[in-house]
Scaffold this motif. Structure first.
Motif, short mmCIF file in Angstrom:
data_model
loop_
_atom_site.label_atom_id
_atom_site.label_comp_id
_atom_site.label_asym_id
_atom_site.label_seq_id
_atom_site.Cartn_x
_atom_site.Cartn_y
_atom_site.Cartn_z
N ILE A 1 0.84 -1.21 0.00
CA ILE A 1 0.00 0.00 0.00
C ILE A 1 0.86 1.25 0.00
O ILE A 1 0.66 2.17 -0.80
N LEU A 2 1.87 1.29 0.89
CA LEU A 2 2.72 2.49 0.98
C LEU A 2 3.52 2.71 -0.30
O LEU A 2 3.64 3.84 -0.78
N SER A 3 4.05 1.65 -0.88
CA SER A 3 4.79 1.80 -2.14
C SER A 3 3.84 2.10 -3.29
O SER A 3 4.20 2.83 -4.23
N GLY A 4 2.62 1.57 -3.23
CA GLY A 4 1.63 1.90 -4.26
C GLY A 4 1.26 3.36 -4.24
O GLY A 4 1.04 3.97 -5.30
N TRP A 5 1.20 3.95 -3.06
CA TRP A 5 0.95 5.38 -2.98
C TRP A 5 2.10 6.18 -3.60
O TRP A 5 1.87 7.19 -4.25
N GLN A 6 3.33 5.71 -3.43
CA GLN A 6 4.47 6.38 -4.05
C GLN A 6 4.38 6.28 -5.57
O GLN A 6 4.64 7.23 -6.29
N ILE A 7 4.01 5.11 -6.06
CA ILE A 7 3.86 4.93 -7.50
C ILE A 7 2.75 5.84 -8.04
O ILE A 7 2.90 6.46 -9.10
N LEU B 1 9.72 7.11 -8.15
CA LEU B 1 8.99 6.07 -8.86
C LEU B 1 9.74 4.74 -8.86
O LEU B 1 9.18 3.69 -8.55
N GLY B 2 11.05 4.78 -9.17
CA GLY B 2 11.84 3.55 -9.20
C GLY B 2 11.92 2.87 -7.84
O GLY B 2 11.79 1.65 -7.72
N GLY C 1 9.73 3.19 -5.40
CA GLY C 1 8.40 2.67 -5.09
C GLY C 1 8.13 1.35 -5.79
O GLY C 1 7.56 0.43 -5.21
N LEU C 2 8.58 1.27 -7.06
CA LEU C 2 8.40 0.01 -7.80
C LEU C 2 9.22 -1.12 -7.18
O LEU C 2 8.74 -2.26 -7.09
N LEU C 3 10.44 -0.82 -6.77
CA LEU C 3 11.27 -1.85 -6.14
C LEU C 3 10.65 -2.37 -4.85
O LEU C 3 10.61 -3.58 -4.61
N TRP C 4 10.16 -1.46 -4.00
CA TRP C 4 9.51 -1.89 -2.77
C TRP C 4 8.24 -2.67 -3.07
O TRP C 4 7.92 -3.66 -2.40
N HIS C 5 7.50 -2.23 -4.09
CA HIS C 5 6.25 -2.89 -4.44
C HIS C 5 6.50 -4.33 -4.89
O HIS C 5 5.81 -5.26 -4.46
#
Length: 123
Positions: free
Chosen positions: A39-45, A66-67, A69-73
């Protein structure tokens, strides 16, 4: 009139019953952590290219850009998938399926005993 006080004779110690084994509880909390990370990384994306007129506060996002956030996601996605597979394997190894297979009727009748007979068409 009845008294609302409790005496020592009225209090009995009961042993608590474990509803789920420890491995189920641990895997549940791993899933909860993975979902929070997603959820938190999706908000960053989302913040990288917002579709609507609002943004999530930077303090509540994970990854920084963005990068990141995608890595965490994707890392949280793999954690969720590996934990799900471990749950499935552990559930099969320790659940009722091995007991049913070891029974004298074999595994073909196990679904019927587990409630699969209720799925048959009724007139």
């Amino acid at each position: 009139m009845a008294s609302l006080t409790v005496t020592d004779e009225q209090v009995t110690a009961t042993k608590s019953k474990v509803i789920q084994p420890a491995w189920v509880r641990v895997m549940h909390w791993i899933n909860a952590l993975a979902m929070i990370l997603m959820i938190l990384s999706g908000w960053q994306i989302y913040n990288a290219s917002p579709l609507f007129d609002f943004r999530f506060p930077r303090e509540y996002t994970l990854g920084g850009w963005l990068g990141g956030g995608l890595l965490w996601h994707f890392a949280a996605m793999w954690l969720l998938m590996i934990n799900g597979l471990a749950y499935l394997v552990t559930g099969i190894a320790t659940g009722p399926l091995p007991q049913e297979a070891a029974a004298d009727h074999g595994i073909r009748r196990a679904p019927r005993r587990q409630g699969g007979a209720d799925l048959q068409a009724r007139p």
